[in-house]
Design a protein around this motif. Structure first.
Motif, PDB file in Angstrom:
ATOM      1  N   ILE A 184     -68.843 -63.807  27.091  1.00 17.23           N
ATOM      2  CA  ILE A 184     -67.811 -62.769  27.088  1.00 17.23           C
ATOM      3  C   ILE A 184     -67.964 -61.909  28.342  1.00 17.23           C
ATOM      4  O   ILE A 184     -69.072 -61.496  28.690  1.00 17.23           O
ATOM      5  CB  ILE A 184     -67.914 -61.913  25.813  1.00 17.23           C
ATOM      6  CG1 ILE A 184     -67.717 -62.795  24.573  1.00 17.23           C
ATOM      7  CG2 ILE A 184     -66.881 -60.784  25.835  1.00 17.23           C
ATOM      8  CD1 ILE A 184     -68.022 -62.104  23.261  1.00 17.23           C
ATOM      9  N   SER A 185     -66.858 -61.684  29.027  1.00 17.86           N
ATOM     10  CA  SER A 185     -66.872 -60.875  30.252  1.00 17.86           C
ATOM     11  C   SER A 185     -67.257 -59.431  29.923  1.00 17.86           C
ATOM     12  O   SER A 185     -67.205 -59.005  28.766  1.00 17.86           O
ATOM     13  CB  SER A 185     -65.511 -60.913  30.935  1.00 17.86           C
ATOM     14  OG  SER A 185     -64.525 -60.327  30.093  1.00 17.86           O
ATOM     15  N   GLU A 186     -67.613 -58.687  30.951  1.00 22.58           N
ATOM     16  CA  GLU A 186     -68.037 -57.299  30.763  1.00 22.58           C
ATOM     17  C   GLU A 186     -66.974 -56.442  30.081  1.00 22.58           C
ATOM     18  O   GLU A 186     -67.292 -55.549  29.305  1.00 22.58           O
ATOM     19  CB  GLU A 186     -68.442 -56.679  32.101  1.00 22.58           C
ATOM     20  CG  GLU A 186     -69.755 -57.207  32.619  1.00 22.58           C
ATOM     21  CD  GLU A 186     -70.204 -56.502  33.888  1.00 22.58           C
ATOM     22  OE1 GLU A 186     -69.801 -55.343  34.117  1.00 22.58           O
ATOM     23  OE2 GLU A 186     -70.977 -57.120  34.641  1.00 22.58           O
ATOM     24  N   ASP A 187     -65.692 -56.718  30.361  1.00 20.88           N
ATOM     25  CA  ASP A 187     -64.636 -55.921  29.730  1.00 20.88           C
ATOM     26  C   ASP A 187     -64.293 -56.395  28.321  1.00 20.88           C
ATOM     27  O   ASP A 187     -63.492 -55.785  27.622  1.00 20.88           O
ATOM     28  CB  ASP A 187     -63.380 -55.877  30.604  1.00 20.88           C
ATOM     29  CG  ASP A 187     -62.688 -57.221  30.753  1.00 20.88           C
ATOM     30  OD1 ASP A 187     -63.076 -58.209  30.083  1.00 20.88           O
ATOM     31  OD2 ASP A 187     -61.744 -57.300  31.563  1.00 20.88           O
TER      32      ASP A 187
ATOM     33  N   MET B  70     -67.629 -71.038  22.414  1.00 19.66           N
ATOM     34  CA  MET B  70     -67.230 -72.391  22.046  1.00 19.66           C
ATOM     35  C   MET B  70     -65.888 -72.736  22.692  1.00 19.66           C
ATOM     36  O   MET B  70     -64.918 -71.975  22.564  1.00 19.66           O
ATOM     37  CB  MET B  70     -67.124 -72.472  20.524  1.00 19.66           C
ATOM     38  CG  MET B  70     -66.864 -73.842  19.997  1.00 19.66           C
ATOM     39  SD  MET B  70     -67.018 -73.915  18.198  1.00 19.66           S
ATOM     40  CE  MET B  70     -65.685 -72.861  17.686  1.00 19.66           C
ATOM     41  N   LEU B  71     -65.835 -73.862  23.389  1.00 19.80           N
ATOM     42  CA  LEU B  71     -64.604 -74.341  24.022  1.00 19.80           C
ATOM     43  C   LEU B  71     -63.671 -74.882  22.944  1.00 19.80           C
ATOM     44  O   LEU B  71     -64.052 -75.765  22.170  1.00 19.80           O
ATOM     45  CB  LEU B  71     -64.941 -75.441  25.040  1.00 19.80           C
ATOM     46  CG  LEU B  71     -63.783 -76.063  25.796  1.00 19.80           C
ATOM     47  CD1 LEU B  71     -63.045 -75.023  26.639  1.00 19.80           C
ATOM     48  CD2 LEU B  71     -64.289 -77.197  26.676  1.00 19.80           C
TER      49      LEU B  71
ATOM     50  N   GLU C 236     -66.193 -82.581  19.594  1.00 20.75           N
ATOM     51  CA  GLU C 236     -67.397 -82.311  20.379  1.00 20.75           C
ATOM     52  C   GLU C 236     -67.181 -81.181  21.379  1.00 20.75           C
ATOM     53  O   GLU C 236     -67.958 -81.007  22.306  1.00 20.75           O
ATOM     54  CB  GLU C 236     -67.848 -83.600  21.063  1.00 20.75           C
ATOM     55  CG  GLU C 236     -68.138 -84.672  20.016  1.00 20.75           C
ATOM     56  CD  GLU C 236     -68.927 -85.823  20.548  1.00 20.75           C
ATOM     57  OE1 GLU C 236     -69.321 -85.815  21.716  1.00 20.75           O
ATOM     58  OE2 GLU C 236     -69.156 -86.742  19.752  1.00 20.75           O
ATOM     59  N   ASN C 237     -66.088 -80.430  21.182  1.00 18.75           N
ATOM     60  CA  ASN C 237     -65.747 -79.288  22.038  1.00 18.75           C
ATOM     61  C   ASN C 237     -65.581 -79.694  23.497  1.00 18.75           C
ATOM     62  O   ASN C 237     -66.088 -79.032  24.401  1.00 18.75           O
ATOM     63  CB  ASN C 237     -66.771 -78.161  21.890  1.00 18.75           C
ATOM     64  CG  ASN C 237     -66.846 -77.674  20.463  1.00 18.75           C
ATOM     65  OD1 ASN C 237     -67.707 -78.108  19.709  1.00 18.75           O
ATOM     66  ND2 ASN C 237     -65.930 -76.814  20.072  1.00 18.75           N
ATOM     67  N   THR C 238     -64.845 -80.774  23.714  1.00 18.91           N
ATOM     68  CA  THR C 238     -64.473 -81.188  25.061  1.00 18.91           C
ATOM     69  C   THR C 238     -62.958 -81.283  25.143  1.00 18.91           C
ATOM     70  O   THR C 238     -62.278 -81.512  24.136  1.00 18.91           O
ATOM     71  CB  THR C 238     -65.085 -82.556  25.456  1.00 18.91           C
ATOM     72  OG1 THR C 238     -64.514 -83.571  24.637  1.00 18.91           O
ATOM     73  CG2 THR C 238     -66.588 -82.558  25.310  1.00 18.91           C
TER      74      THR C 238
ATOM     75  N   ALA D  87     -68.681 -68.722  18.450  1.00 21.95           N
ATOM     76  CA  ALA D  87     -69.155 -69.818  17.588  1.00 21.95           C
ATOM     77  C   ALA D  87     -69.188 -69.296  16.154  1.00 21.95           C
ATOM     78  O   ALA D  87     -69.455 -68.127  15.910  1.00 21.95           O
ATOM     79  CB  ALA D  87     -70.533 -70.266  18.031  1.00 21.95           C
ATOM     80  N   GLY D  88     -68.897 -70.150  15.212  1.00 20.71           N
ATOM     81  CA  GLY D  88     -68.908 -69.736  13.801  1.00 20.71           C
ATOM     82  C   GLY D  88     -67.599 -69.077  13.431  1.00 20.71           C
ATOM     83  O   GLY D  88     -66.568 -69.714  13.367  1.00 20.71           O
ATOM     84  N   ILE D  89     -67.610 -67.778  13.230  1.00 21.22           N
ATOM     85  CA  ILE D  89     -66.418 -67.025  12.846  1.00 21.22           C
ATOM     86  C   ILE D  89     -65.652 -66.618  14.105  1.00 21.22           C
ATOM     87  O   ILE D  89     -66.207 -65.988  14.998  1.00 21.22           O
ATOM     88  CB  ILE D  89     -66.802 -65.767  12.039  1.00 21.22           C
ATOM     89  CG1 ILE D  89     -67.506 -66.166  10.751  1.00 21.22           C
ATOM     90  CG2 ILE D  89     -65.575 -64.923  11.735  1.00 21.22           C
ATOM     91  CD1 ILE D  89     -68.120 -64.998  10.004  1.00 21.22           C
ATOM     92  N   VAL D  90     -64.374 -66.973  14.156  1.00 18.59           N
ATOM     93  CA  VAL D  90     -63.551 -66.627  15.314  1.00 18.59           C
ATOM     94  C   VAL D  90     -63.193 -65.148  15.225  1.00 18.59           C
ATOM     95  O   VAL D  90     -62.464 -64.724  14.329  1.00 18.59           O
ATOM     96  CB  VAL D  90     -62.281 -67.499  15.386  1.00 18.59           C
ATOM     97  CG1 VAL D  90     -61.386 -67.050  16.526  1.00 18.59           C
ATOM     98  CG2 VAL D  90     -62.651 -68.957  15.520  1.00 18.59           C
TER      99      VAL D  90
END
Length: 135
Positions: free
Chosen positions: A13-16, A59-60, A85-87, A109-112
Motif C-alpha cells: 500500500i502506498s504512503e497515501d 494480492m494481484l 494463482e494470482n497471475t 490478502a484474505g478480507i478485501v
C-alpha cells in the motif's frame, strides 16, 4: 511460436493509502529488479504474464491494459482477471513492436478492505534476447 515472459510484481500500500506501490522483478523471489516501470521484454514473447513476487504484501486480482496509440476503450479484450494463482496475462504480437500500458489491480490478502491500482507500468516487446539471457 513465441515464448511467454513473466514479470513478477511486489506490491504494498502506498504512503497515501490509495494505490499499490510496485516494484518489478525477473525472478519470483524478488531478485533481479527491472530498473524502471518501463519494462522491455523479448521481441519473441507472444504473451506477457504478471505474477506475484514472493515478497508482495498485496494480492494481484486483475489488470487492464491498452496498446499505446490505439483508441481508448474498455472491453473484454483489455481486461484480465487474475487466475487461481494470482497471475494475469495478455498477448503480445510477434510481428510488430508495441508498448502496452498496464494498470494492475490489487487487494488485501484474505478480507478485501480496499482495491489498490498500480501506477502505469509499460511493457514493450523490443528486447533482442530471450528472458533467460537478459541481465
Amino acid at each position: 511460436m513465441g515464448i511467454p515472459t513473466t514479470i513478477y510484481v511486489e506490491a504494498q500500500i502506498s504512503e497515501d493509502g490509495n494505490f499499490a506501490a510496485c516494484r518489478y522483478f525477473k525472478n519470483q523471489d524478488g531478485t533481479d529488479e527491472y530498473p524502471t516501470s518501463d519494462i522491455s521484454i523479448w521481441s519473441g514473447s507472444n504473451e506477457c504474464i504478471f505474477a506475484q513476487a514472493d515478497t508482495t504484501q498485496l494480492m494481484l486480482i486483475g489488470a487492464t491494459f491498452k496498446t499505446i496509440g490505439s483508441p481508448a476503450g474498455m472491453n473484454a479484450s483489455n481486461f484480465a482477471p487474475a487466475d487461481d494463482e494470482n497471475t494475469i496475462s495478455f498477448s503480445m504480437p510477434l510481428t510488430q513492436t508495441i508498448t502496452k500500458g498496464v494498470v494492475l489491480l490489487f487487494s488485501n490478502a484474505g478480507i478485501v478492505e480496499n482495491l489498490y491500482p498500480s501506477t502505469d507500468p509499460q511493457v514493450t516487446n523490443d528486447a533482442t534476447q530471450p528472458p533467460s539471457c537478459e541481465n
